[in-house]
Scaffold this motif. Structure first.
Motif: not given
Length: 367
Positions: A155-180
């Motif tokens: 979208n940024r480099e080629h003006d694709a104008e795609l809806t980003n359905y992989a973002s957390s606005d559309y899909v919930a990422h798994i919580k507490n996953a990034d454990k050190r």
């Protein structure tokens, strides 16, 4: 699929089903629009003539994405383009992730899905299928995040104008996953692991394991290191290819301080190798870097050790280097190559006893 919308208007409960389209998202959009109209009607005072407002036409299956010249691209095409861009820019941070993603999951429906028809449901299905296959939560989030940043790039480099359905606005990422990870590798465990590197090739591969243990390099950094990168006189190693190399391009690569034990190991290797050239790789037991990980995994299994990864050696080395440098972050980063204090903190697992001893030593020096 039928979507039923319900709403309460002036004490009355209204309901309506939407099933005109075979696409669930079209029916959902129509249902939401109908609800909005019904709710707006209760805000109009009684006696005031309210214009008749018809629900908007259902949103077509092909949204803004269909008008994009990239609508026919698959997710696999997108990731390849994204990876090629990073290679051309001299950045390697995403390249290995993309290669692993496409190699392992190339036949999944999400990977073959066209960007013009990609929806949040495809991302959710991918997330759940990864859970069923036993992938850890952090890896699943990383794979979804890879698609997210790739779409943002397009979208940024080629003006694709795609809806980003992989973002957390559309899909919930798994919580507490990034454990050190806090797994440390002791000298005894390393010795036990090295005993199970059998055969000439495996024994030479063990040298890379020892080097990572003493110097704290990443697997790929040690694998790509040549004799020309090693400066024995100045106790330094130049890394022209590393994870954060975009920060150091103007310097021709990142130069790190070489630890004493790492230097001794490299001196022995050079003596055993005899005549070497500047372009010759220091560690060449395997043609691919994955060979070292497989050998390490096999050795730890045979040694009966659990929950040890090759990258844990970088954690262990960083912790030891931190103690040697008196926990001076500026000095530690000169050895390990970490770019900021936050990332360095993830690799330093100092015990409370070590910190207490350091504080006592400093107190004595200032008396």
């Amino acid at each position: 699929m039928t979507i039923e919308a319900r709403v309460s208007v002036q004490g009355r409960r209204l309901a309506r089903s939407f099933s005109d389209s075979s696409d669930i998202f079209t029916n959902l959009d129509a249902a939401i629009a109908w609800q909005a109209v019904q709710k707006a009607s209760q805000d109009v005072p009684q006696g005031v003539c309210q214009p008749v407002v018809s629900p908007p036409d259902p949103v077509p299956v092909e949204t803004v994405s269909s008008s994009s010249p990239f609508a026919e691209w698959t997710v696999a095409d997108l990731l390849r383009k994204f990876g090629q861009y990073h290679i051309e820019q001299g950045k390697v941070s995403y390249v290995s992730h993309i290669s692993s993603f496409l190699k392992r999951w190339k036949n999944l429906p999400l990977v073959q899905c066209k960007l013009g028809t990609l929806r949040a449901v495809h991302i959710r299905q991918f997330r759940e299928s990864m859970k069923e296959r036993g992938l850890c939560a952090a890896t699943i989030n990383k794979r979804i995040g890879l698609i997210e940043v790739a779409i943002n790039f397009l979208n940024r480099e080629h003006d694709a104008e795609l809806t980003n359905y992989a973002s957390s606005d559309y899909v919930a990422h798994i919580k507490n996953a990034d454990k050190r990870r806090s797994r440390r590798v002791s000298d005894e465990e390393l010795t036990l692991i090295l005993r199970h590197f059998k055969g000439p090739t495996a024994r030479h591969a063990a040298a890379l394991i020892c080097f990572c243990f003493h110097q704290g390099t990443r697997r790929s950094e040690a694998f790509n290191m040549t004799w020309g990168d090693v400066d024995f006189d100045n106790h330094a190693i130049r890394f022209p290819k590393h994870k954060t190399m975009n920060y150091d391009q103007e310097l021709g690569g990142q130069v790190r301080v070489m630890t004493g034990k790492a230097r001794d190991l490299l001196l022995r290797l050079r003596e055993e190798a005899g005549r070497v050239t500047a372009s010759q790789k220091v560690f060449n037991a395997y043609a691919r870097v994955d060979g070292y990980s497989l050998a390490f995994r096999r050795a730890t299994k045979e040694a009966g050790l659990e929950d040890i990864r090759l990258h844990d050696l970088r954690h262990e080395a960083t912790t030891r280097i931190a103690a040697l440098c008196g926990h001076n972050t500026s000095l530690i980063k000169r050895v390990t190559g970490h770019r900021d204090d936050a990332s360095l903190a993830r690799y330093t697992h100092t015990s409370t006893n070590s910190i207490a001893m350091l504080m006592s030593r400093n107190a004595i020096q200032h008396e």
